[in-house]
Scaffold this motif. Structure first.
Motif, PDB file in Angstrom:
ATOM      1  N   GLY A  79      -7.687 -35.636   0.776  1.00 19.63           N
ATOM      2  CA  GLY A  79      -8.132 -36.629   1.497  1.00 19.63           C
ATOM      3  C   GLY A  79      -8.790 -37.339   0.314  1.00 19.63           C
ATOM      4  N   LEU A  80      -7.945 -37.680  -1.553  1.00 20.89           N
ATOM      5  CA  LEU A  80      -7.620 -38.748  -2.249  1.00 20.89           C
ATOM      6  C   LEU A  80      -7.150 -39.190  -2.420  1.00 20.89           C
ATOM      7  CD1 LEU A  80      -9.294 -36.112  -4.331  1.00 20.89           C
ATOM      8  CD2 LEU A  80     -10.823 -37.997  -3.617  1.00 20.89           C
ATOM      9  N   ILE A  81      -5.538 -39.211  -2.003  1.00 21.42           N
ATOM     10  CA  ILE A  81      -4.133 -39.625  -1.583  1.00 21.42           C
ATOM     11  C   ILE A  81      -4.437 -41.563  -1.889  1.00 21.42           C
ATOM     12  CG2 ILE A  81      -2.984 -39.358   0.563  1.00 21.42           C
ATOM     13  CD1 ILE A  81      -2.191 -39.312  -2.762  1.00 21.42           C
ATOM     14  N   ALA A  82      -5.297 -41.393  -0.905  1.00 23.37           N
ATOM     15  CA  ALA A  82      -5.437 -43.197  -0.415  1.00 23.37           C
ATOM     16  C   ALA A  82      -6.079 -43.970  -1.437  1.00 23.37           C
ATOM     17  CB  ALA A  82      -6.003 -43.452   0.932  1.00 23.37           C
ATOM     18  N   ARG A  83      -7.142 -43.456  -2.816  1.00 23.60           N
ATOM     19  CA  ARG A  83      -7.978 -44.047  -3.032  1.00 23.60           C
ATOM     20  C   ARG A  83      -7.102 -44.511  -4.896  1.00 23.60           C
ATOM     21  NH1 ARG A  83     -13.120 -41.081  -3.803  1.00 23.60           N
ATOM     22  NH2 ARG A  83     -13.188 -42.483  -5.184  1.00 23.60           N
ATOM     23  N   ILE A  84      -6.185 -42.936  -4.990  1.00 25.04           N
ATOM     24  CA  ILE A  84      -5.481 -42.826  -5.845  1.00 25.04           C
ATOM     25  C   ILE A  84      -3.871 -43.532  -5.573  1.00 25.04           C
ATOM     26  CG2 ILE A  84      -3.735 -40.941  -7.226  1.00 25.04           C
ATOM     27  CD1 ILE A  84      -5.955 -38.703  -6.464  1.00 25.04           C
ATOM     28  N   GLY A  85      -3.761 -43.226  -4.459  1.00 22.47           N
ATOM     29  CA  GLY A  85      -2.351 -44.394  -4.015  1.00 22.47           C
ATOM     30  C   GLY A  85      -3.115 -46.221  -4.518  1.00 22.47           C
ATOM     31  N   GLU A  86      -3.992 -46.909  -4.560  1.00 24.90           N
ATOM     32  CA  GLU A  86      -4.643 -47.603  -4.400  1.00 24.90           C
ATOM     33  C   GLU A  86      -4.351 -48.046  -5.960  1.00 24.90           C
ATOM     34  OE1 GLU A  86      -7.663 -49.440  -2.369  1.00 24.90           O
ATOM     35  OE2 GLU A  86      -7.936 -51.082  -3.413  1.00 24.90           O
ATOM     36  N   TRP A  87      -5.374 -47.461  -6.194  1.00 23.16           N
ATOM     37  CA  TRP A  87      -4.987 -47.139  -8.220  1.00 23.16           C
ATOM     38  C   TRP A  87      -3.486 -47.253  -8.932  1.00 23.16           C
ATOM     39  CZ3 TRP A  87      -3.257 -45.401 -12.331  1.00 23.16           C
ATOM     40  CH2 TRP A  87      -4.036 -45.645 -13.274  1.00 23.16           C
ATOM     41  N   VAL A  88      -2.599 -45.831  -8.165  1.00 21.06           N
ATOM     42  CA  VAL A  88      -1.699 -46.797  -8.455  1.00 21.06           C
ATOM     43  C   VAL A  88      -0.511 -48.426  -8.347  1.00 21.06           C
ATOM     44  CG1 VAL A  88       0.751 -45.807  -9.534  1.00 21.06           C
ATOM     45  CG2 VAL A  88      -1.233 -44.472  -9.120  1.00 21.06           C
ATOM     46  N   LEU A  89      -1.038 -48.768  -7.577  1.00 24.71           N
ATOM     47  CA  LEU A  89      -0.612 -49.392  -6.956  1.00 24.71           C
ATOM     48  C   LEU A  89      -0.877 -50.524  -7.788  1.00 24.71           C
ATOM     49  CD1 LEU A  89      -0.061 -49.073  -3.239  1.00 24.71           C
ATOM     50  CD2 LEU A  89       1.465 -50.479  -4.570  1.00 24.71           C
ATOM     51  N   ARG A  90      -2.233 -50.792  -8.114  1.00 21.70           N
ATOM     52  CA  ARG A  90      -3.374 -52.166  -8.679  1.00 21.70           C
ATOM     53  C   ARG A  90      -2.367 -52.101  -9.949  1.00 21.70           C
ATOM     54  NH1 ARG A  90      -7.335 -54.932  -6.146  1.00 21.70           N
ATOM     55  NH2 ARG A  90      -7.613 -54.768  -4.323  1.00 21.70           N
ATOM     56  N   ALA A  91      -2.832 -50.845 -10.251  1.00 19.55           N
ATOM     57  CA  ALA A  91      -1.732 -51.011 -11.872  1.00 19.55           C
ATOM     58  C   ALA A  91      -0.758 -50.890 -12.221  1.00 19.55           C
ATOM     59  CB  ALA A  91      -2.589 -49.511 -12.841  1.00 19.55           C
ATOM     60  N   ALA A  92       0.347 -50.955 -11.102  1.00 19.60           N
ATOM     61  CA  ALA A  92       1.291 -51.008 -11.744  1.00 19.60           C
ATOM     62  C   ALA A  92       2.269 -52.224 -11.302  1.00 19.60           C
ATOM     63  CB  ALA A  92       2.308 -50.012 -10.813  1.00 19.60           C
ATOM     64  N   CYS A  93       1.254 -52.758 -10.228  1.00 18.23           N
ATOM     65  CA  CYS A  93       1.056 -54.199 -10.234  1.00 18.23           C
ATOM     66  C   CYS A  93       1.109 -55.392 -11.278  1.00 18.23           C
ATOM     67  CB  CYS A  93       0.808 -54.393  -8.388  1.00 18.23           C
ATOM     68  SG  CYS A  93       1.575 -53.947  -7.142  1.00 18.23           S
ATOM     69  N   GLU A  94       0.069 -54.740 -11.863  1.00 22.49           N
ATOM     70  CA  GLU A  94      -0.387 -55.706 -12.840  1.00 22.49           C
ATOM     71  C   GLU A  94       0.072 -55.930 -14.048  1.00 22.49           C
ATOM     72  OE1 GLU A  94      -4.801 -55.138 -13.965  1.00 22.49           O
ATOM     73  OE2 GLU A  94      -5.385 -55.101 -11.653  1.00 22.49           O
ATOM     74  N   GLU A  95       0.979 -54.012 -14.855  1.00 23.87           N
ATOM     75  CA  GLU A  95       1.438 -54.329 -15.221  1.00 23.87           C
ATOM     76  C   GLU A  95       2.845 -55.193 -15.437  1.00 23.87           C
ATOM     77  OE1 GLU A  95      -0.040 -52.200 -17.974  1.00 23.87           O
ATOM     78  OE2 GLU A  95       1.637 -53.011 -19.392  1.00 23.87           O
ATOM     79  N   ALA A  96       3.246 -55.144 -14.043  1.00 23.60           N
ATOM     80  CA  ALA A  96       4.733 -55.804 -14.208  1.00 23.60           C
ATOM     81  C   ALA A  96       4.156 -57.138 -14.002  1.00 23.60           C
ATOM     82  CB  ALA A  96       5.289 -54.766 -12.854  1.00 23.60           C
ATOM     83  N   ALA A  97       3.449 -57.632 -13.413  1.00 19.08           N
ATOM     84  CA  ALA A  97       2.997 -59.297 -13.740  1.00 19.08           C
ATOM     85  C   ALA A  97       3.412 -59.350 -15.242  1.00 19.08           C
ATOM     86  CB  ALA A  97       2.088 -59.666 -13.274  1.00 19.08           C
ATOM     87  N   ARG A  98       3.151 -58.575 -16.122  1.00 18.19           N
ATOM     88  CA  ARG A  98       3.273 -59.530 -17.459  1.00 18.19           C
ATOM     89  C   ARG A  98       4.596 -58.893 -18.263  1.00 18.19           C
ATOM     90  NH1 ARG A  98      -1.033 -54.932 -18.519  1.00 18.19           N
ATOM     91  NH2 ARG A  98      -2.876 -56.357 -17.964  1.00 18.19           N
ATOM     92  N   TRP A  99       5.580 -58.477 -17.379  1.00 24.36           N
ATOM     93  CA  TRP A  99       7.263 -58.065 -17.609  1.00 24.36           C
ATOM     94  C   TRP A  99       7.800 -59.661 -17.609  1.00 24.36           C
ATOM     95  CZ3 TRP A  99       8.184 -52.960 -14.797  1.00 24.36           C
ATOM     96  CH2 TRP A  99       7.199 -52.256 -15.172  1.00 24.36           C
TER      97      TRP A  99
END
Ligand code: C2E
Ligand code: MG
Ligand code: MG
Ligand code: MG
Length: 277
Positions: free
Chosen positions: A85-105
């Motif tokens: 039951g940790l996937i929702a929190r890990i998934g949220e972390w990945v989504l936030r990190a990836a969107c923040e990174e991509a916004a700089r590309w």
């Protein structure tokens, strides 16, 4: 601890089972702490658009930098994260990190993020994606979510409802690892996929590649070949109708800090191609 099996042989299964269960508990314990300790990282693997012959974006791939185990690949902890039951929190972390990174590309490059099947059943996926886009400022059309056929099995109607909500945000949807699961052509038609990613086990199977490429293309989808490891494979996959390629031949997944270098390399490469006679 030895027991006698049906044929009178001794089987030492209990200690092994016990050790496996203990190792699992240790991993679960570490996994629960990993988010708080900031031990996850996102690596990025470039995807090449074969018709425009330029970079189309990157796939985000999670890594766990464990203090003792080293860099742990996702196959070793994502299934466990789903189970406990940790996937929702890990998934949220990945989504936030990836969107923040991509916004700089530069150049409107997109990012593709993997979504685990159970993320559709925690009720948090759509709000999480909405929040990640808002926080990063990344336009929805620059985010693609990769889902596998397993996600469609439990409650297809519920998944369809969420995919429809995500598409309303402009987000694109890809069907990952196509051909490995319970794939049916019906699923390809019944869900609003923008892309089908042909599993890398088919990279050398021209019959399968041509069939999926033809089907995907006629349904208006992008067709990505995964696991392209050689120049020869790339040439054949392009000939067989794939519109996008991804694999070690182009680049391994790299840390975020290496992404600008890859972008620069490809921009320069296509400049050279265009200016050559
Ligand atoms: P995937 O989404 O199908 O990702 C592609 C996997 O193939 C990646 O493994 C990538 O490193 C690897 N790969 C890429 N090119 C090549 C190649 O040319 N040859 C070979 N042999 N392999 C190649 P990775 O990073 O270990 O990820 C494994 C799987 O873990 C992913 O498969 C995905 O299902 C899952 N995963 C990764 N990141 C996440 C995440 O953030 N969330 C979730 N839920 N799952 C993730
Ligand atoms: Mg994927
Ligand atoms: Mg895949
Ligand atoms: Mg996979």
């Amino acid at each position: 601890k030895a027991k006698v099996d049906g044929r009178g042989r001794f089987v030492f299964f209990e200690p092994a089972l016990h050790e496996a269960a203990q190792a699992r508990r240790a991993l679960e314990f570490d996994l629960r702490a990993a988010l708080a300790l900031g031990q996850f990282e996102v690596f990025y693997q470039p995807k090449l658009h074969l018709l425009k012959n330029r970079l189309s974006g990157f796939e985000a791939l999670i890594r766990w930098r464990h203090p003792v185990r080293g860099l742990v690949p996702p196959d070793l902890f994502i299934p466990l994260a789903e189970e406990v039951g940790l996937i929702a929190r890990i998934g949220e972390w990945v989504l936030r990190a990836a969107c923040e990174e991509a916004a700089r590309w530069p150049g409107g490059l997109g990012v593709a993020v993997n979504v685990a099947p159970s993320q559709f059943y925690t009720g948090t996926l759509v709000p999480t994606v909405t929040a990640a886009l808002a926080a990063s400022g990344l336009p929805g059309h620059r985010l693609e979510l990769e889902i596998t056929e397993t996600a469609l099995l439990r409650d297809g109607a519920e998944v369809l409802r969420q995919l429809t909500a995500l598409k309303a945000l402009g987000v694109r949807i890809a069907l990952d690892d196509f051909g490995t699961g319970y794939s049916s052509l019906t699923q390809l038609r019944s869900f609003p996929f923008d892309r089908v990613k042909i599993d890398r086990s088919f990279a050398d199977d021209a019959v399968v590649v041509r069939a999926v490429a033809a089907l995907g293309t006629s349904l208006g989808m992008g067709v990505t070949a995964e696991g392209v490891e050689t120049a020869d494979q790339l040439r054949r996959l392009r000939e067989d109708g794939c519109t996008e390629a991804q694999g070690y031949h182009l680049s391994r997944p790299v840390p975020a800090s290496d992404v600008p270098g890859i972008i620069g390399r490809y921009v320069n490469a296509s400049d050279m191609e265009e200016s050559s006679p």
